[in-house]
Scaffold this motif. Structure first.
Motif, PDB file in Angstrom:
ATOM      1  N   TRP A 408      -4.684  -1.666  -7.551  1.00 47.09           N
ATOM      2  CA  TRP A 408      -3.796  -0.609  -6.893  1.00 47.09           C
ATOM      3  C   TRP A 408      -3.621   0.566  -8.179  1.00 47.09           C
ATOM      4  O   TRP A 408      -3.767   1.723  -7.956  1.00 47.09           O
ATOM      5  N   GLN A 409      -2.876   0.208  -8.977  1.00 46.71           N
ATOM      6  CA  GLN A 409      -2.470   1.082 -10.303  1.00 46.71           C
ATOM      7  C   GLN A 409      -3.597   1.529 -10.981  1.00 46.71           C
ATOM      8  O   GLN A 409      -3.508   2.654 -11.362  1.00 46.71           O
ATOM      9  N   LYS A 410      -4.830   1.136 -10.875  1.00 49.42           N
ATOM     10  CA  LYS A 410      -5.989   1.546 -11.646  1.00 49.42           C
ATOM     11  C   LYS A 410      -6.483   2.821 -10.919  1.00 49.42           C
ATOM     12  O   LYS A 410      -6.909   3.621 -11.349  1.00 49.42           O
ATOM     13  N   VAL A 411      -6.067   2.974  -9.487  1.00 51.26           N
ATOM     14  CA  VAL A 411      -6.419   4.106  -8.883  1.00 51.26           C
ATOM     15  C   VAL A 411      -5.444   5.162  -8.293  1.00 51.26           C
ATOM     16  O   VAL A 411      -5.549   6.501  -8.353  1.00 51.26           O
ATOM     17  N   PHE A 412      -4.236   4.607  -8.032  1.00 46.83           N
ATOM     18  CA  PHE A 412      -3.066   5.368  -7.493  1.00 46.83           C
ATOM     19  C   PHE A 412      -2.677   6.345  -8.688  1.00 46.83           C
ATOM     20  O   PHE A 412      -2.361   6.089  -9.871  1.00 46.83           O
ATOM     21  N   GLU A 419       1.797  14.048   1.135  1.00 42.65           N
ATOM     22  CA  GLU A 419       2.615  13.171   1.972  1.00 42.65           C
ATOM     23  C   GLU A 419       1.617  11.907   2.220  1.00 42.65           C
ATOM     24  O   GLU A 419       2.052  10.880   2.417  1.00 42.65           O
ATOM     25  N   LEU A 420       0.180  12.094   2.054  1.00 42.61           N
ATOM     26  CA  LEU A 420      -0.744  10.959   2.503  1.00 42.61           C
ATOM     27  C   LEU A 420      -0.501  10.186   1.541  1.00 42.61           C
ATOM     28  O   LEU A 420      -0.517   8.916   1.649  1.00 42.61           O
ATOM     29  N   LEU A 421      -0.394  10.502   0.022  1.00 42.42           N
ATOM     30  CA  LEU A 421      -0.571   9.492  -1.049  1.00 42.42           C
ATOM     31  C   LEU A 421       0.985   8.731  -0.924  1.00 42.42           C
ATOM     32  O   LEU A 421       0.995   7.465  -1.212  1.00 42.42           O
ATOM     33  N   THR A 422       1.838   9.325  -0.626  1.00 42.34           N
ATOM     34  CA  THR A 422       3.309   8.745  -0.236  1.00 42.34           C
ATOM     35  C   THR A 422       3.325   7.609   0.668  1.00 42.34           C
ATOM     36  O   THR A 422       3.725   6.770   0.400  1.00 42.34           O
ATOM     37  N   THR A 423       2.457   8.060   2.001  1.00 41.23           N
ATOM     38  CA  THR A 423       2.467   7.284   2.832  1.00 41.23           C
ATOM     39  C   THR A 423       1.666   6.015   2.463  1.00 41.23           C
ATOM     40  O   THR A 423       2.094   4.900   3.021  1.00 41.23           O
ATOM     41  N   LEU A 424       0.499   6.214   1.768  1.00 36.85           N
ATOM     42  CA  LEU A 424      -0.248   4.839   1.581  1.00 36.85           C
ATOM     43  C   LEU A 424       0.377   4.114   0.669  1.00 36.85           C
ATOM     44  O   LEU A 424       0.257   2.946   0.455  1.00 36.85           O
ATOM     45  N   GLN A 425       1.102   4.573  -0.445  1.00 32.97           N
ATOM     46  CA  GLN A 425       2.069   3.887  -1.395  1.00 32.97           C
ATOM     47  C   GLN A 425       2.985   2.820  -0.559  1.00 32.97           C
ATOM     48  O   GLN A 425       3.227   1.738  -0.785  1.00 32.97           O
ATOM     49  N   SER A 426       3.610   3.640   0.457  1.00 33.60           N
ATOM     50  CA  SER A 426       4.450   2.989   1.373  1.00 33.60           C
ATOM     51  C   SER A 426       3.891   1.801   2.093  1.00 33.60           C
ATOM     52  O   SER A 426       4.547   0.555   2.135  1.00 33.60           O
ATOM     53  N   GLN A 430       4.699  -2.222   1.554  1.00 37.59           N
ATOM     54  CA  GLN A 430       5.092  -3.108   2.615  1.00 37.59           C
ATOM     55  C   GLN A 430       3.903  -4.220   3.081  1.00 37.59           C
ATOM     56  O   GLN A 430       4.208  -5.530   3.311  1.00 37.59           O
ATOM     57  N   GLY A 431       2.619  -4.136   2.996  1.00 36.92           N
ATOM     58  CA  GLY A 431       1.549  -4.956   3.134  1.00 36.92           C
ATOM     59  C   GLY A 431       1.566  -6.000   2.001  1.00 36.92           C
ATOM     60  O   GLY A 431       1.684  -7.002   2.283  1.00 36.92           O
ATOM     61  N   PHE A 432       1.790  -5.548   0.862  1.00 34.33           N
ATOM     62  CA  PHE A 432       1.453  -6.549   0.016  1.00 34.33           C
ATOM     63  C   PHE A 432       2.914  -7.497  -0.553  1.00 34.33           C
ATOM     64  O   PHE A 432       2.699  -8.645  -0.425  1.00 34.33           O
ATOM     65  N   SER A 433       4.111  -6.817   0.322  1.00 33.58           N
ATOM     66  CA  SER A 433       5.135  -7.730   0.069  1.00 33.58           C
ATOM     67  C   SER A 433       4.958  -8.755   1.455  1.00 33.58           C
ATOM     68  O   SER A 433       5.426  -9.966   1.046  1.00 33.58           O
ATOM     69  N   ALA A 434       4.606  -8.239   2.551  1.00 33.35           N
ATOM     70  CA  ALA A 434       4.442  -8.999   3.555  1.00 33.35           C
ATOM     71  C   ALA A 434       3.226 -10.346   3.203  1.00 33.35           C
ATOM     72  O   ALA A 434       3.362 -11.440   3.520  1.00 33.35           O
TER      73      ALA A 434
END
Length: 666
Positions: A408-412, A419-426, A430-434
């Motif tokens: 993720w960090q290589k791309v982000f 707003e789209l990048l902020t939404t994808l980061q969130s 959440q997905g990785f935490s789960a």
């Protein structure tokens, strides 16, 4: 007859004392009036006053008698008669008529205060103008209507204030009226000042407006060259209209000085407005030729700005949309380049700068959205990969999960404005935490499953060695559930544990074959035993019910081993017949209760309820319409004497209650 004419009556005697004494026997009002008005001695006239009730005579004496003492006494007597303080005084109608035709202020004032009848006091108040007296009446009179009438005649501020303070907590109507009249009085006193102040304010505002409009650098005339109608002109015209409306309200009461001043200012302002309108019309004619060109340039500017607005509202730009927008932008640019220019360089520069600024912002936005689309596509793929793993609930690979943040960090690229990048980061967070939580849970569950499975297999093997099939079956089921859980949590297989479980399962299947044969024999024995109960004579119905339920429990304990449909039908057919027999015995018990006469009705009612409860607890077992009708009919017959007993008790309690109530009231 001659002597009769020579002898005068005592009231005409020369001695004043005799005339005074003779008055006690005189009842003729004409004689009394004559003495009171014309007797030469003041004491005799004074004695005659006490017997006069005629208001007109008393008024004449009070005004014309030569003695001041007699006049004063007549006045007091007149006041008493008018106030109704004498028993033999004139009627109310007579007194009201006198008040309406006489103007003796002192007498009327006393009647207004001391008059016995409210109508009398009201009539007197109508003829009073003394503020103090009216104020006293408004405060002290016992009748609200009279107090209100007194307030209606008040005109002085001090008196109204005194009345309002005195009655505001005692008479709301009077206090409200006093407050209203006080407000009206204050209003009438202060209105001239307010009118003058309003006139001064209006004239001042009009003069200020005239100065603004007449100034050489007035915004009004600076905007005349602009095609659109001047906003300043609209504002000033609205202000002038409001001031005219305010003037119309006070014009009729304004002083001549203000009327002349206001008229002159209004004429000057209207002349300025006329001048502006003429200049505006000339400017509009000059601008008329430029309208088509200006409208066309504005249209193309708005189109390029609309494209920019659409892109600003988007968070990414796919390839198809990019091609469409670039083609549209190029077409607008071509049309713009072919348009003629304005004669005035300032306006032409304004439109060109507006168009160039929007075109440059559009190109920058297209490039920015392209970059965002590339980043968003890569990041969305990572999020979809995480969500797929979460959705399918598969065994997770630790190396795959721990490597996701690095990918993720290589791309982000952090961009708070997108707003789209902020939404994808969130979404990723959440997905990785789960996913990390699930990986940890799977590890703990796997360790727990292995920890529980090993001793469970050991117990299972021990139960099979001892021939405990039932225990082994339960343990095998638990072990298989744990192994399935372990299988779904791990990507490596536990072959040794799986082999031990398979061996135990094979042994259980072998033992079950023997068990099914033994259970079939036991089920046949239960069928025979339940059928034998149909021919047995038992002591009580409860004993029969106990035996039925015991055989049914034994049948259920066998589970599914040795089961067959014919045996089940045979067993439950016998049970149904036995339940019918039990219901028949309940019917017999109820019939016996109906025939009992040596027991108390309350005890019989209790036995009836207990028998009915037993019947309901059977549910549908052994049910038949015939038995139900028999049981219901017998229950009603048995309960009828009890109902009569309970009704008698209720009537007796009600009678005792009424008797006790009458005793208490007496």
């Amino acid at each position: 007859m001659i002597f009769d004419n020579l002898i005068k009556p005592k009231w005409q005697h020369r001695d004043p004392e005799i005339r005074k004494s003779a008055l006690e026997g005189v009842s003729d009002p004409i004689i009394i009036h004559e003495i009171a008005q014309h007797d030469s001695v003041a004491e005799v006239r004074k004695a005659a006053l006490a017997k006069i009730t005629d208001l007109e005579i008393m008024t004449a004496i009070a005004q014309q008698d030569p003695e001041s003492e007699i006049r004063e006494l007549a006045t007091q007597r007149l006041k008493q008669l008018l106030c109704g303080q004498k028993d033999n005084g004139p009627s109310l109608a007579t007194r009201l008529a006198w008040l309406k035709h006489n103007l003796n202020a002192e007498v009327i004032a006393q009647v207004a205060v001391q008059g016995q009848e409210p109508e009398l006091r009201l009539t007197a108040i109508e003829q009073i103008d003394r503020e103090g007296l009216l104020g006293d009446i408004a405060i002290n009179d016992s009748v609200s209507e009279i107090r209100l009438a007194a307030v209606e005649k008040l005109t002085q501020k001090s008196t109204l204030e005194r009345v309002f303070k005195a009655v505001r907590n005692r008479d709301k109507r009077v206090s409200r009226k006093a407050r209203e009249k006080l407000d009206e009085l204050i209003e009438s006193l202060e209105r001239p000042k307010r009118i003058r102040a309003e006139c001064e304010a209006i004239c001042g505002r009009l003069e200020s407006l005239e100065h603004r409009l007449a100034a050489e650098n007035s915004p009004l005339f600076q905007e005349i060259t602009i095609l659109e109608e001047s906003k300043v002109w609209k504002q000033e015209q609205a202000e002038f209209k409001r001031l005219q409306e305010r003037w119309q309200v006070v014009a009729s009461e304004a002083e001549n000085e203000f009327q002349t001043r206001c008229y002159q200012i209004q004429q000057a302002i209207m002349a300025l407005f006329e001048r502006y309108q003429q200049a505006q019309q000339a400017a509009q004619q000059r601008e008329q030729a430029l309208i088509p060109l200006r409208a066309t340039k504005q249209s193309w500017c708005e189109q390029i700005e609309t494209l920019l607005t659409q892109l600003n509202n988007q968070t990414r730009l796919v390839e198809e949309e990019q091609v469409t927008i670039e083609q549209r932008s190029q077409a607008i640019q071509t049309e713009w380049n072919h348009m003629p220019q304005f004669d005035e360089a300032v306006e032409d520069r304004y439109w060109q700068l507006r168009f160039d600024r929007a075109s440059l912002a559009l190109r920058k936005r297209i490039h920015q959205l392209q970059e965002h689309h590339r980043l968003a596509t890569t990041l969305e793929n990572i999020c979809i990969e995480i969500e797929t793993l979460l959705h399918h609930n598969v065994a997770l690979n630790p190396e795959l999960v721990t490597g996701l943040p690095e990918r993720w960090q290589k791309v982000f690229v952090a961009d708070q404005t997108n707003e789209l990048l902020t939404t994808l980061q969130s979404r990723f967070t959440q997905g990785f935490s789960a996913l990390a939580t699930r990986l940890q849970e799977q590890k703990q569950q796997r360790e727990q499953a292995v920890h529980e499975l090993k001793p469970l297999l050991k117990d299972l093997e021990s139960a099979l060695e001892n021939g405990e099939l039932k225990t082994a079956t339960s343990l095998e089921k638990q072990a298989r559930q744990l192994f399935q859980m372990l299988d779904s949590l791990s990507i490596t297989r536990h072959k040794s544990l799986e082999k031990r479980l398979q061996n135990c399962t094979a042994k259980i299947n072998q033992l079950r074959g023997w068990q099914r044969w033994g259970n079939k024999l036991e089920r046949e024995n239960l069928c025979q035993e339940i059928e034998d109960l149909l021919t047995m004579e038992l002591d009580t119905a409860d004993e029969l019910l106990f035996l039925i339920e015991d055989k049914q429990s034994a049948w259920k304990r066998l589970g599914s081993a040795g089961y067959s449909q014919p045996l089940r039908e045979r067993f439950y057919k016998a049970c149904h017949a036995l339940y019918q027999r039990y219901r028949e015995q309940l019917c017999i018990q109820m019939e016996n209760l109906a025939n009992l006469t040596d027991r108390h009705p309350e005890e019989i009612a209790r036995l009836i309820r207990e028998t009915q409860i037993k019947w309901k607890q059977l549910g549908s077992q052994g049910h038949s319409q015939e038995l139900w009708e028999r049981f219901n009919r017998t229950s009603q017959m048995a309960y009828t004497p009890c109902q009569v007993h309970f009704n008698n008790q209720a009537q007796e309690r009600e009678q005792n209650f009424h008797e006790n109530r009458r005793s208490v009231n007496n």
